[in-house]
Enzyme design. Structure first.
Site, PDB file in Angstrom:
ATOM      1  N   ASP A  67      -0.523 -16.163  10.927  1.00 32.41           N
ATOM      2  CA  ASP A  67       0.524 -15.232  10.508  1.00 32.41           C
ATOM      3  C   ASP A  67       1.286 -15.937   9.392  1.00 32.41           C
ATOM      4  OD1 ASP A  67       2.806 -13.724  10.096  1.00 32.41           O
ATOM      5  OD2 ASP A  67       3.211 -13.404  12.229  1.00 32.41           O
ATOM      6  N   SER A 146       0.676  -5.971  -7.252  1.00 31.85           N
ATOM      7  CA  SER A 146       0.367  -4.549  -7.308  1.00 31.85           C
ATOM      8  C   SER A 146       0.983  -3.973  -8.573  1.00 31.85           C
ATOM      9  CB  SER A 146       0.948  -3.829  -6.086  1.00 31.85           C
ATOM     10  OG  SER A 146       0.846  -2.423  -6.229  1.00 31.85           O
ATOM     11  N   TYR A 159       7.777  -1.361   0.224  1.00 27.65           N
ATOM     12  CA  TYR A 159       6.561  -2.051  -0.211  1.00 27.65           C
ATOM     13  C   TYR A 159       6.633  -2.355  -1.702  1.00 27.65           C
ATOM     14  CZ  TYR A 159       1.657  -2.964  -1.202  1.00 27.65           C
ATOM     15  OH  TYR A 159       0.491  -3.544  -1.627  1.00 27.65           O
ATOM     16  N   SER A 160       7.068  -1.378  -2.488  1.00 25.37           N
ATOM     17  CA  SER A 160       7.210  -1.594  -3.930  1.00 25.37           C
ATOM     18  C   SER A 160       8.186  -2.730  -4.210  1.00 25.37           C
ATOM     19  CB  SER A 160       7.686  -0.300  -4.594  1.00 25.37           C
ATOM     20  OG  SER A 160       7.777  -0.446  -5.997  1.00 25.37           O
ATOM     21  N   LYS A 163       6.578  -6.074  -3.766  1.00 24.65           N
ATOM     22  CA  LYS A 163       5.649  -6.426  -4.832  1.00 24.65           C
ATOM     23  C   LYS A 163       6.379  -6.818  -6.112  1.00 24.65           C
ATOM     24  CE  LYS A 163       1.871  -6.222  -2.563  1.00 24.65           C
ATOM     25  NZ  LYS A 163       1.071  -7.449  -2.345  1.00 24.65           N
ATOM     26  N   GLY A 191      -4.308  -1.558  -9.088  1.00 21.91           N
ATOM     27  CA  GLY A 191      -3.794  -0.197  -9.036  1.00 21.91           C
ATOM     28  C   GLY A 191      -4.206   0.425  -7.710  1.00 21.91           C
ATOM     29  N   ASP A 194      -9.208   1.618  -2.621  1.00 12.54           N
ATOM     30  CA  ASP A 194      -9.715   2.243  -1.401  1.00 12.54           C
ATOM     31  C   ASP A 194      -9.828   1.205  -0.286  1.00 12.54           C
ATOM     32  OD1 ASP A 194     -11.000   3.783   0.504  1.00 12.54           O
ATOM     33  OD2 ASP A 194     -12.971   3.607  -0.442  1.00 12.54           O
ATOM     34  N   THR A 195      -8.727   0.950   0.417  1.00 10.67           N
ATOM     35  CA  THR A 195      -8.715  -0.011   1.518  1.00 10.67           C
ATOM     36  C   THR A 195      -8.114   0.633   2.764  1.00 10.67           C
ATOM     37  OG1 THR A 195      -6.496  -0.932   1.205  1.00 10.67           O
ATOM     38  CG2 THR A 195      -8.260  -1.812  -0.203  1.00 10.67           C
TER      39      THR A 195
END
Length: 320
Positions: A67, A146, A159-160, A163, A191, A194-195
């Protein structure tokens, strides 16, 4: 020395967030390049899957469940890598968690978990990496940020925010190591990708989350990370849309931030009715995958994966 030979057989590469998404794709890409791997994530079960897949590609692998928000765990991770292999050539910091929804919809514990992983954890890993590099005289740190560190997103503001912090950390560390030509820090700005990240994020938006279309294959981001490890650069991204967005931001920052922010905020969700919940914020899934299943069409999926692998091979063969 890795920078001179620009290849990876016997190089030691440490990847955090290796259980899924970009981190898992990156581990597999380095395994195919012959690197000796140290893989870290919270889930021992998911790490065991990645270990098996990387060994099938011929790589030596050390798995260290970690962690990254735990200082002692990060110290153990660095110590274990050096104890096993004698050094760390490349440290890829790719671990991240997410929260979606308007500010105030999340719990305080969720905020702390996000900051502990995305910000505090990245600081701890960067500190451990640079301490190791200074001791051995060389090394490359690749921080996975990101495009949301350039463009705000009203649907995932926390989240933004995290980053933006990663981007600030990377830019500052690049200046800190400027007088050490054998120690490099690169920032990769994916950018839409797909995860499984969107299924695992804490979601208080009231809608289902998805990768913002057109989502790129994680293998393409992994190829960019491998490229930065081979030839470190200040900042890199992948995909035509991502490059165009950055160019537009340089030309007209305010307009581009507004357009991309509103577009991204609208497209990161789809059907309504998702029940609120913490996702995998506190408890990681026992298994992991590279892809999230947001790219439609078998041909497109295969093409993105092939292109990522081809880019790794192309960078390897190019003169430098």
């Amino acid at each position: 020395m890795l920078d001179k030979r620009k290849t990876f057989p016997d190089a030691v590469v440490l990847v955090t967030g290796a259980s899924s998404g970009i981190g898992r794709a990156t581990a597999l890409a380095f395994a195919a390049e012959g690197a000796r791997l140290v893989l870290a994530a919270r889930s021992p079960g998911a790490l065991a899957e990645v270990e098996r897949d990387c060994r099938a590609r011929g790589a030596q692998v050390l798995v260290v469940p970690t962690d990254i928000g735990d200082p002692a765990a990060v110290e153990r991770l660095a110590h274990s890598a050096v104890q096993r292999y004698g050094r760390i050539d490349v440290w890829v910091e790719a671990a991240a968690v997410g929260i979606a929804g308007p500010l105030g919809s999340e719990s305080v514990d969720e905020i702390r978990r996000l900051v502990d992983t995305n910000v505090f954890g990245s600081v701890l890993c960067s500190r451990a990496a640079l301490t190791t590099f200074r001791r051995q005289g060389d090394g490359t740190l690749v921080l996975v940020g990101s495009l949301l560190s350039v463009f705000p997103n009203p649907t995932i503001p926390l989240y933004s925010m995290s980053k933006f912090a990663i981007r600030g950390l990377a830019l500052s560390l690049q200046q800190a190591v400027a007088r050490h030509p054998r120690i490099r820090v690169s920032l990769v700005l994916p950018g839409p990708v797909d995860t499984p990240f969107f299924r695992r994020a804490a979601n208080h938006s009231g809608r289902q989350l998805r990768a913002i279309p057109p989502a790129y294959a994680p293998e393409r981001i992994a190829a960019k990370i491998v490229s930065c490890a081979r030839r470190p650069r200040r900042q890199a991204t992948a995909g035509v849309v991502s490059h165009l967005a950055l160019v537009a931001h340089r030309l007209a920052p305010r307009v581009t931030e507004t357009v991309v922010g509103q577009w991204g905020g609208a497209l990161v969700t789809r059907a309504a009715g998702a029940a609120p919940g913490p996702g995998a914020l506190f408890d990681p899934p026992p298994t992991g995958t590279v892809h999230g299943g947001y790219r439609r069409g078998r041909l497109r999926r295969r093409l993105g994966e092939w292109l990522g692998a081809a880019q790794v091979r192309g960078h390897r063969a190019s003169p430098g």
